[in-house]
Motif scaffolding. Structure first.
Motif, PDB file in Angstrom:
ATOM      1  N   HIS A 109       0.841  -1.207   0.000  1.00  0.00           N
ATOM      2  CA  HIS A 109       0.000   0.000   0.000  1.00  0.00           C
ATOM      3  C   HIS A 109       0.876   1.257   0.000  1.00  0.00           C
ATOM      4  CE1 HIS A 109      -3.378   2.638   0.811  1.00  0.00           C
ATOM      5  NE2 HIS A 109      -2.706   3.145   1.837  1.00  0.00           N
ATOM      6  N   VAL A 110       1.886   1.273   0.866  1.00  0.00           N
ATOM      7  CA  VAL A 110       2.800   2.415   0.947  1.00  0.00           C
ATOM      8  C   VAL A 110       3.615   2.535  -0.335  1.00  0.00           C
ATOM      9  CG1 VAL A 110       4.825   3.363   2.141  1.00  0.00           C
ATOM     10  CG2 VAL A 110       2.959   2.361   3.460  1.00  0.00           C
ATOM     11  N   TYR A 111       4.121   1.404  -0.814  1.00  0.00           N
ATOM     12  CA  TYR A 111       4.990   1.422  -1.992  1.00  0.00           C
ATOM     13  C   TYR A 111       4.213   1.803  -3.248  1.00  0.00           C
ATOM     14  CZ  TYR A 111       8.532  -0.132  -5.331  1.00  0.00           C
ATOM     15  OH  TYR A 111       9.447  -0.183  -6.356  1.00  0.00           O
ATOM     16  N   LYS A 112       2.984   1.361  -3.330  1.00  0.00           N
ATOM     17  CA  LYS A 112       2.144   1.707  -4.484  1.00  0.00           C
ATOM     18  C   LYS A 112       1.929   3.214  -4.557  1.00  0.00           C
ATOM     19  CE  LYS A 112      -2.473   0.737  -6.362  1.00  0.00           C
ATOM     20  NZ  LYS A 112      -3.727  -0.047  -6.163  1.00  0.00           N
ATOM     21  N   ASN A 113       1.625   3.825  -3.421  1.00  0.00           N
ATOM     22  CA  ASN A 113       1.436   5.276  -3.381  1.00  0.00           C
ATOM     23  C   ASN A 113       2.744   6.008  -3.708  1.00  0.00           C
ATOM     24  OD1 ASN A 113      -0.181   7.669  -2.717  1.00  0.00           O
ATOM     25  ND2 ASN A 113       1.183   7.853  -0.944  1.00  0.00           N
ATOM     26  N   LEU A 114       3.858   5.445  -3.262  1.00  0.00           N
ATOM     27  CA  LEU A 114       5.169   6.033  -3.535  1.00  0.00           C
ATOM     28  C   LEU A 114       5.500   5.981  -5.024  1.00  0.00           C
ATOM     29  CD1 LEU A 114       7.472   7.336  -1.912  1.00  0.00           C
ATOM     30  CD2 LEU A 114       8.561   5.105  -1.797  1.00  0.00           C
ATOM     31  N   LEU A 115       5.170   4.881  -5.667  1.00  0.00           N
ATOM     32  CA  LEU A 115       5.410   4.757  -7.107  1.00  0.00           C
ATOM     33  C   LEU A 115       4.613   5.812  -7.879  1.00  0.00           C
ATOM     34  CD1 LEU A 115       5.375   0.865  -7.544  1.00  0.00           C
ATOM     35  CD2 LEU A 115       7.320   2.391  -7.936  1.00  0.00           C
ATOM     36  N   ARG A 116       3.365   6.026  -7.464  1.00  0.00           N
ATOM     37  CA  ARG A 116       2.548   7.056  -8.119  1.00  0.00           C
ATOM     38  C   ARG A 116       3.206   8.430  -7.979  1.00  0.00           C
ATOM     39  NH1 ARG A 116      -0.578  10.679  -6.218  1.00  0.00           N
ATOM     40  NH2 ARG A 116      -0.524   9.768  -4.119  1.00  0.00           N
ATOM     41  N   ILE A 117       3.682   8.750  -6.778  1.00  0.00           N
ATOM     42  CA  ILE A 117       4.339  10.040  -6.543  1.00  0.00           C
ATOM     43  C   ILE A 117       5.587  10.167  -7.409  1.00  0.00           C
ATOM     44  CG2 ILE A 117       5.568  11.422  -4.813  1.00  0.00           C
ATOM     45  CD1 ILE A 117       3.659  10.222  -2.711  1.00  0.00           C
ATOM     46  N   PHE A 118       6.379   9.095  -7.480  1.00  0.00           N
ATOM     47  CA  PHE A 118       7.610   9.119  -8.281  1.00  0.00           C
ATOM     48  C   PHE A 118       7.302   9.340  -9.762  1.00  0.00           C
ATOM     49  CE2 PHE A 118      10.594   6.447  -5.362  1.00  0.00           C
ATOM     50  CZ  PHE A 118      10.533   7.470  -4.422  1.00  0.00           C
ATOM     51  N   ASP A 139       7.771  -5.156  -9.939  1.00  0.00           N
ATOM     52  CA  ASP A 139       6.960  -3.963  -9.644  1.00  0.00           C
ATOM     53  C   ASP A 139       5.997  -3.618 -10.780  1.00  0.00           C
ATOM     54  OD1 ASP A 139       8.333  -3.706  -7.270  1.00  0.00           O
ATOM     55  OD2 ASP A 139       9.715  -2.171  -8.014  1.00  0.00           O
ATOM     56  N   ARG A 140       6.042  -4.374 -11.872  1.00  0.00           N
ATOM     57  CA  ARG A 140       5.298  -3.958 -13.066  1.00  0.00           C
ATOM     58  C   ARG A 140       3.796  -3.840 -12.798  1.00  0.00           C
ATOM     59  NH1 ARG A 140       5.364  -8.173 -17.566  1.00  0.00           N
ATOM     60  NH2 ARG A 140       3.370  -8.734 -16.607  1.00  0.00           N
ATOM     61  N   GLU A 141       3.220  -4.803 -12.127  1.00  0.00           N
ATOM     62  CA  GLU A 141       1.774  -4.765 -11.880  1.00  0.00           C
ATOM     63  C   GLU A 141       1.403  -3.567 -11.007  1.00  0.00           C
ATOM     64  OE1 GLU A 141       0.282  -8.424 -10.397  1.00  0.00           O
ATOM     65  OE2 GLU A 141       0.899  -9.598 -12.147  1.00  0.00           O
ATOM     66  N   LEU A 142       2.209  -3.299  -9.973  1.00  0.00           N
ATOM     67  CA  LEU A 142       1.928  -2.142  -9.122  1.00  0.00           C
ATOM     68  C   LEU A 142       2.018  -0.846  -9.923  1.00  0.00           C
ATOM     69  CD1 LEU A 142       3.752  -2.843  -5.720  1.00  0.00           C
ATOM     70  CD2 LEU A 142       1.302  -2.649  -6.115  1.00  0.00           C
ATOM     71  N   VAL A 143       3.050  -0.737 -10.772  1.00  0.00           N
ATOM     72  CA  VAL A 143       3.239   0.461 -11.591  1.00  0.00           C
ATOM     73  C   VAL A 143       2.041   0.655 -12.523  1.00  0.00           C
ATOM     74  CG1 VAL A 143       4.586   1.436 -13.488  1.00  0.00           C
ATOM     75  CG2 VAL A 143       5.748   0.481 -11.492  1.00  0.00           C
ATOM     76  N   GLU A 144       1.626  -0.412 -13.185  1.00  0.00           N
ATOM     77  CA  GLU A 144       0.501  -0.314 -14.141  1.00  0.00           C
ATOM     78  C   GLU A 144      -0.801   0.032 -13.428  1.00  0.00           C
ATOM     79  OE1 GLU A 144       0.716  -4.084 -16.089  1.00  0.00           O
ATOM     80  OE2 GLU A 144       2.080  -3.347 -17.659  1.00  0.00           O
ATOM     81  N   GLY A 190      11.396   1.843  -7.289  1.00  0.00           N
ATOM     82  CA  GLY A 190      11.259   3.123  -7.971  1.00  0.00           C
ATOM     83  C   GLY A 190      11.130   2.944  -9.475  1.00  0.00           C
ATOM     84  N   VAL A 191      11.270   4.048 -10.198  1.00  0.00           N
ATOM     85  CA  VAL A 191      11.080   4.021 -11.651  1.00  0.00           C
ATOM     86  C   VAL A 191      12.119   4.900 -12.341  1.00  0.00           C
ATOM     87  CG1 VAL A 191       8.598   3.578 -11.558  1.00  0.00           C
ATOM     88  CG2 VAL A 191       9.438   5.934 -11.491  1.00  0.00           C
TER      89      VAL A 191
END
Length: 231
Positions: A109-118, A139-144, A190-191
């Motif tokens: 949950h935390v990492y998903k929100n962080l990826l969006r911010i990044f 991380d691909r599914e979370l990123v998508e 990250g991305v």
């Protein structure tokens, strides 16, 4: 006319006078020689004293120079040891912080929100209508799952149309560091976003951000470590 007695007395007087004069002259010469010898001896003694004093001063000066050089060497060696110890401690702090990054990705949950911010941050930096995104394979599914919300958030902030984001499914970022691949390439999360032509790249990984923060805080860390050493 002098008789033989008178002549004898006169000769004796003359002989005594000459002898006395010779004795006095010899004594005078001896005294002068003794005085000259004494003066020369004193001069030689003073010259030898001066030579010994100069030799002692030179040796003392050379000894002082050697001591100063040795002290300087020891001081420099100590400073290098302190600096090396500071660097080792700073690097151990960086490694410890790097390990802490792994805990961030475990909370989805935390990492998903962080990826969006990044992603939004990277889009704001690139300001491109179409970009390529690379992430770790895991991380691909979370990123998508956050792409749509990230595009819309960027569009609202930049007052532009939502950009096209293509997730690269051929080239991924390295996986998280592990004991099995301790010296290989790794990425804590990250991305990385780039323009379609690849000329503009924005690296927004956890590792890159940690490196930036570490470099920025390094002077403060060094001052803190130096204070601890001084104390």
């Amino acid at each position: 006319m002098m008789n033989d007695g008178d002549v004898a007395r006169q000769l004796k007087q003359m002989t005594d006078f000459i002898r006395q004069e010779a004795v006095e002259k010899a004594a005078e010469i001896e005294a002068a020689a003794a005085e000259e010898f004494q003066i020369e001896k004193l001069q030689l003694v003073e010259a030898e004293k001066k030579r010994i004093r100069l030799e002692f001063e030179r040796n003392e000066k050379q000894g002082d120079i050697k001591k100063k050089i040795e002290y300087s060497k020891q001081l420099n060696a100590s400073r290098l040891e302190v600096l090396q110890a500071q660097d080792d401690l700073a690097m151990s702090m960086l490694e410890a912080a790097g390990k802490e990054l792994l805990y961030i990705t475990r909370d989805h949950h935390v990492y998903k929100n962080l990826l969006r911010i990044f992603i939004v941050q990277s889009l704001l930096r690139l300001k491109e209508p179409a970009v390529i995104l690379r992430c770790r394979k895991e991380d691909r599914e979370l990123v998508e799952s956050v792409l749509e919300s990230a595009k819309n958030e960027y569009a609202d902030k930049a007052n532009v149309y939502p950009p096209e984001i293509v997730v690269d499914r051929n080239v991924y970022l390295p996986p998280a560091p592990s004991h099995y691949e301790a010296h290989g390439p790794s990425c804590s999360g990250g991305v990385v976003l780039a323009s379609r032509d690849g000329k503009i790249v924005c690296e927004n990984t956890l590792d890159a951000r940690l490196e930036v923060v570490f470099r920025k805080k390094l002077p403060e860390i060094r001052r803190s470590l130096l204070g601890q050493v001084a104390a």
